[in-house]
Design a protein around this motif. Sequence first.
Motif, short mmCIF file in Angstrom:
data_model
loop_
_atom_site.label_atom_id
_atom_site.label_comp_id
_atom_site.label_asym_id
_atom_site.label_seq_id
_atom_site.Cartn_x
_atom_site.Cartn_y
_atom_site.Cartn_z
N THR A 132 115.78 120.90 147.07
CA THR A 132 115.29 121.36 148.30
C THR A 132 114.38 120.55 148.67
OG1 THR A 132 115.55 123.58 147.56
CG2 THR A 132 114.27 123.47 149.34
N ILE A 133 113.36 120.04 147.78
CA ILE A 133 112.26 119.15 148.62
C ILE A 133 112.71 117.71 148.96
CG2 ILE A 133 110.24 117.72 147.71
CD1 ILE A 133 109.66 119.79 145.54
N GLY A 137 112.99 116.29 153.09
CA GLY A 137 112.59 115.06 153.67
C GLY A 137 111.59 114.19 152.89
N VAL A 138 111.67 113.07 153.20
CA VAL A 138 111.19 111.92 152.32
C VAL A 138 109.61 111.85 152.35
CG1 VAL A 138 111.15 109.85 153.92
CG2 VAL A 138 111.54 109.54 151.46
N LEU A 277 117.49 111.68 142.98
CA LEU A 277 118.02 112.05 144.23
C LEU A 277 118.04 111.32 145.55
CD1 LEU A 277 117.40 116.02 143.64
CD2 LEU A 277 119.87 115.09 143.35
N LEU A 278 116.69 110.86 145.71
CA LEU A 278 116.43 110.09 146.59
C LEU A 278 117.22 108.68 146.69
CD1 LEU A 278 112.82 110.38 147.43
CD2 LEU A 278 114.60 111.10 149.01
N ALA A 279 117.24 108.06 145.40
CA ALA A 279 117.81 106.82 145.20
C ALA A 279 119.44 106.86 145.19
CB ALA A 279 117.49 106.45 143.82
N LYS A 302 117.86 113.24 161.96
CA LYS A 302 116.49 112.71 162.20
C LYS A 302 116.11 111.53 161.34
CE LYS A 302 114.38 117.12 163.55
NZ LYS A 302 113.43 118.18 163.41
N GLY A 303 117.21 110.71 161.39
CA GLY A 303 117.02 109.30 160.58
C GLY A 303 117.01 109.43 159.21
#
Length: 420
Positions: A132-133, A137-138, A277-279, A302-303
């Motif tokens: 969820t986090i 968004g980053v 998860l980001l990576a 949104k990019g």
Amino acid sequence: MGSKPKISPTEVFFLSFGGQSPFISLMAFGTVMISYVGIHSGFAMIVTTLVVMANASVVYSLSKRFNKGGGYYTYALHTLTNNLGITTGWMYILYSLSYGGTLMMGGVYVLNLLTGISPLYLTLIVSILASTIVIAGVKLSAKYAVAVGILEIIAILGLSIFFMYRSGFAFYNPIPTSLPMNLPEAILFGIGIPSGYSSIVSYPEEIENASKTVSRISLLVPVIGGGLASFFFYALAALGFTGNLVELLTSEFGLVGGILISAIALSDAVLGGIAYLLAGSRTLYNMSKNGHLISYLAREYKGQPKVAEVLISVLVILSLSFLSMNFSPLVALGLIGGVSGMSNLYIHMAAGVSLARMGRKKPLKHLHEIAFSVVSLAFSAWVLLISLVQLEKYVVYFFLGWIILGFLLAESLEMVKEEE
């Protein structure tokens, strides 16, 4: 990607440091390490930190040259062959899923021991919170990383000093007279403790002044993470401790300690999940953008690569839930930790070859980089080969099967392009 939010060097440091889930790594990977080498865990952690630093020095050199997203996938794609690039990206996706999964499962293991709540429920809470986090968004992920990361450094330093105090500050020489029997296996799991730097190379376009920031932090994080961990295990060995770390903490600090440790474990497990998860989603996004996976996965909102983020999140939630339903948290941790250790070594060997290939045209000018890559390759190959023999056979089969699927994917894409 289009217009994107940028994260500051401080936020990048804590996302990278948080990618180690330092506290959970010490509890989870540390308990496994101690089971292999006992009171020599301090020495094993020092050797592990040197292995990680050799790998990080390769990433330091490569990240200065490449500001495109995709990390290890991009390095291999531009310096080796198309097929090796695709296979390395495929292996990094496994690494991000398994290492991020190990950190989250480590949190589940600690929380289950402390609270007795069902591992499946804990798995769903941790993995859904992290997902969820990330999808939110980053920037939110980065702010969360800074807050939790500062608390972690204070907690680990505080515990290490407390254990030294309990031992009567019994300083000793951590280097044994002969190498511990199971040192390679201990290193394989220990690699998971100071390895958070490998998450941030996947999204340099979202980082301020990326070429300087990523390269510097790729060295700073394993030095600080490995140094803190080495001191922690040194302090434990001064006590003569060789058991379960969670049980030690609960026996030392009682109910209040249990509540505090539970809170740190939950926040830390979520933080480790966020970093990978980001990576993983950024590697998936870049592979799709380059036509090496389904193009739909490169869709943005949104990019940000929301489709890739959602897919990686779903894969993590499903795979961790499957493990929680079929194995105890500690067994699941051993299985997924073995996969993450081997995939970590694979992607760093690919990065080592990439750097050596880049330096071969002017070898005298790039002598230090060739040395980095040779040392990294030698260390990683040694640990990987011994681990293939020693680890649970189903873990090895899964790892080798994933590599074969990656090669088949690369060859299939090659054939499609030739036909076109």
